[in-house]
Scaffold this motif. Sequence first.
Motif, PDB file in Angstrom:
ATOM      1  N   GLY A  23      49.973  24.658  35.087  1.00 29.04           N
ATOM      2  CA  GLY A  23      49.191  24.612  36.315  1.00 29.04           C
ATOM      3  C   GLY A  23      49.747  23.622  37.308  1.00 29.04           C
ATOM      4  O   GLY A  23      50.745  22.938  37.051  1.00 29.04           O
ATOM      5  N   PHE A  24      49.082  23.556  38.451  1.00 28.11           N
ATOM      6  CA  PHE A  24      49.529  22.737  39.567  1.00 28.11           C
ATOM      7  C   PHE A  24      48.631  21.503  39.691  1.00 28.11           C
ATOM      8  O   PHE A  24      47.409  21.615  39.694  1.00 28.11           O
ATOM      9  N   VAL A  25      49.277  20.332  39.788  1.00 25.79           N
ATOM     10  CA  VAL A  25      48.564  19.062  39.921  1.00 25.79           C
ATOM     11  C   VAL A  25      48.888  18.463  41.281  1.00 25.79           C
ATOM     12  O   VAL A  25      50.053  18.160  41.574  1.00 25.79           O
ATOM     13  N   GLY A  26      47.886  18.291  42.119  1.00 20.89           N
ATOM     14  CA  GLY A  26      48.084  17.698  43.428  1.00 20.89           C
ATOM     15  C   GLY A  26      47.983  16.188  43.356  1.00 20.89           C
ATOM     16  O   GLY A  26      46.964  15.654  42.906  1.00 20.89           O
ATOM     17  N   ILE A  73      53.299  21.502  37.324  1.00 24.98           N
ATOM     18  CA  ILE A  73      53.958  21.505  38.625  1.00 24.98           C
ATOM     19  C   ILE A  73      53.221  20.484  39.499  1.00 24.98           C
ATOM     20  O   ILE A  73      52.066  20.695  39.892  1.00 24.98           O
ATOM     21  N   PHE A  74      53.891  19.356  39.743  1.00 29.24           N
ATOM     22  CA  PHE A  74      53.297  18.294  40.557  1.00 29.24           C
ATOM     23  C   PHE A  74      53.544  18.594  42.030  1.00 29.24           C
ATOM     24  O   PHE A  74      54.668  18.898  42.436  1.00 29.24           O
ATOM     25  N   VAL A  75      52.493  18.496  42.821  1.00 31.10           N
ATOM     26  CA  VAL A  75      52.606  18.696  44.266  1.00 31.10           C
ATOM     27  C   VAL A  75      52.436  17.332  44.927  1.00 31.10           C
ATOM     28  O   VAL A  75      51.324  16.809  45.015  1.00 31.10           O
ATOM     29  N   ASP A 103      45.259  23.089  40.679  1.00 28.80           N
ATOM     30  CA  ASP A 103      44.325  23.235  39.554  1.00 28.80           C
ATOM     31  C   ASP A 103      43.680  21.910  39.167  1.00 28.80           C
ATOM     32  O   ASP A 103      42.549  21.886  38.685  1.00 28.80           O
ATOM     33  N   VAL A 104      44.411  20.819  39.340  1.00 31.29           N
ATOM     34  CA  VAL A 104      43.919  19.482  39.010  1.00 31.29           C
ATOM     35  C   VAL A 104      44.340  18.540  40.127  1.00 31.29           C
ATOM     36  O   VAL A 104      45.434  18.675  40.682  1.00 31.29           O
ATOM     37  N   ILE A 105      43.480  17.581  40.462  1.00 29.88           N
ATOM     38  CA  ILE A 105      43.797  16.606  41.498  1.00 29.88           C
ATOM     39  C   ILE A 105      43.953  15.232  40.871  1.00 29.88           C
ATOM     40  O   ILE A 105      43.088  14.774  40.124  1.00 29.88           O
ATOM     41  N   LEU A 106      45.086  14.596  41.165  1.00 30.24           N
ATOM     42  CA  LEU A 106      45.332  13.219  40.730  1.00 30.24           C
ATOM     43  C   LEU A 106      45.264  12.333  41.960  1.00 30.24           C
ATOM     44  O   LEU A 106      46.148  12.352  42.802  1.00 30.24           O
ATOM     45  N   LEU A 107      44.186  11.568  42.063  1.00 28.67           N
ATOM     46  CA  LEU A 107      44.011  10.644  43.181  1.00 28.67           C
ATOM     47  C   LEU A 107      44.635   9.308  42.803  1.00 28.67           C
ATOM     48  O   LEU A 107      44.170   8.636  41.886  1.00 28.67           O
ATOM     49  N   GLU A 185      45.352  17.988  29.289  1.00 27.38           N
ATOM     50  CA  GLU A 185      44.021  18.330  28.789  1.00 27.38           C
ATOM     51  C   GLU A 185      43.205  19.081  29.834  1.00 27.38           C
ATOM     52  O   GLU A 185      42.392  19.956  29.498  1.00 27.38           O
ATOM     53  N   LYS A 186      43.411  18.749  31.101  1.00 28.64           N
ATOM     54  CA  LYS A 186      42.632  19.353  32.179  1.00 28.64           C
ATOM     55  C   LYS A 186      43.146  20.728  32.601  1.00 28.64           C
ATOM     56  O   LYS A 186      42.477  21.441  33.353  1.00 28.64           O
ATOM     57  N   LEU A 187      44.343  21.092  32.151  1.00 26.59           N
ATOM     58  CA  LEU A 187      44.919  22.380  32.534  1.00 26.59           C
ATOM     59  C   LEU A 187      44.416  23.504  31.628  1.00 26.59           C
ATOM     60  O   LEU A 187      44.089  23.289  30.463  1.00 26.59           O
ATOM     61  N   ASP A 188      44.400  24.708  32.174  1.00 26.44           N
ATOM     62  CA  ASP A 188      44.036  25.894  31.397  1.00 26.44           C
ATOM     63  C   ASP A 188      45.286  26.515  30.783  1.00 26.44           C
ATOM     64  O   ASP A 188      46.408  26.260  31.239  1.00 26.44           O
TER      65      ASP A 188
END
Length: 314
Positions: A23-26, A73-75, A103-107, A185-188
């Motif tokens: 998945g994609f992590v922003g 995939i880190f954005v 799919d997941v947000i990393l602040l 863990e947070k990805l599907d």
Amino acid sequence: MTDDINQFVLPIIPIAPDGFKSGFVGIIGRPNVGKSTLMNQLVGQKIAITSPVAQTTRNRLRGILTTEKSQIIFVDTPGIHKPHHTLGKIIVKNAQAAINSVDVILLVVDSSVPSGGGDRYIIELLENTKNPVILGLNKSDQQSSEYQPLDESYGNLIKEYNWPIIKFSALTGEGLETLQNTLIEKLDPGPYYYPPDLVTDQPERFIMGELIREQILQLTRQEVPHSVAVVIEQVEETPNITRVFAAINVERSSQKGIIIGQQGSMLKAIGTAAREQIQKLIAGEVYLKLFVKVEPKWRQSNLRLAEFGYRLEK
């Protein structure tokens, strides 16, 4: 006669095994909190430029980390800030658009200083998101002995959301394994989106231009950095050397003088440092020729922004 098209081999994307996650992590946050340094560390290669100058990243840049059990995939997004020109508005809108397209947000926040209004503003942007959010406390290596009040200042901002908090240092790598495992863990469950050996989806020309711009940011600590756009005009490849011709576009003649320097000394320093980085990128010898052009108010011109590769992303 053999058809020329048969000479090209497309990269193979394998079928993901059972239990594979992707998945994609922003990666979002204020300017200069270490987002690009973090992505470079996670993918294990320099694909995003870093600088002490705020608002270094201008385009959404994807970095790809593939393990035996996952592909992330880190954005890497531009720092969210109050824009002052058309380029700034495009940068911030693209960063905000990334919130809804991953799919997941990393602040990511700078945990070496207390939280502030910019952090609260971004958290407000995330209030209605349905995506999982992780709060990353970066720069743990730069914290003083009084780190607990700093950490609590960020924890208090998100206590009503119950987001997981991971503390790490993008510079030293401390805590990144925990961060990576939490993201997975947070990805599907999902497929390979890219070939396993790929670390970015950006073309070499784009990264070459960014490596040149990085040296300008690091060597010219004046009004020049944010007025610079680098365009790779030509690349000539031979078995022994790659020749790269690039234009450095600035807004004023005075900025051109700063970039060139006395008797060309600054331009030479920029070219030497950038060439070394480009050689690492392509793993070969590079000849780099730089030109400096004046394009008045290019950051306010939609036409020039499009020509230089800056446009709103969907």
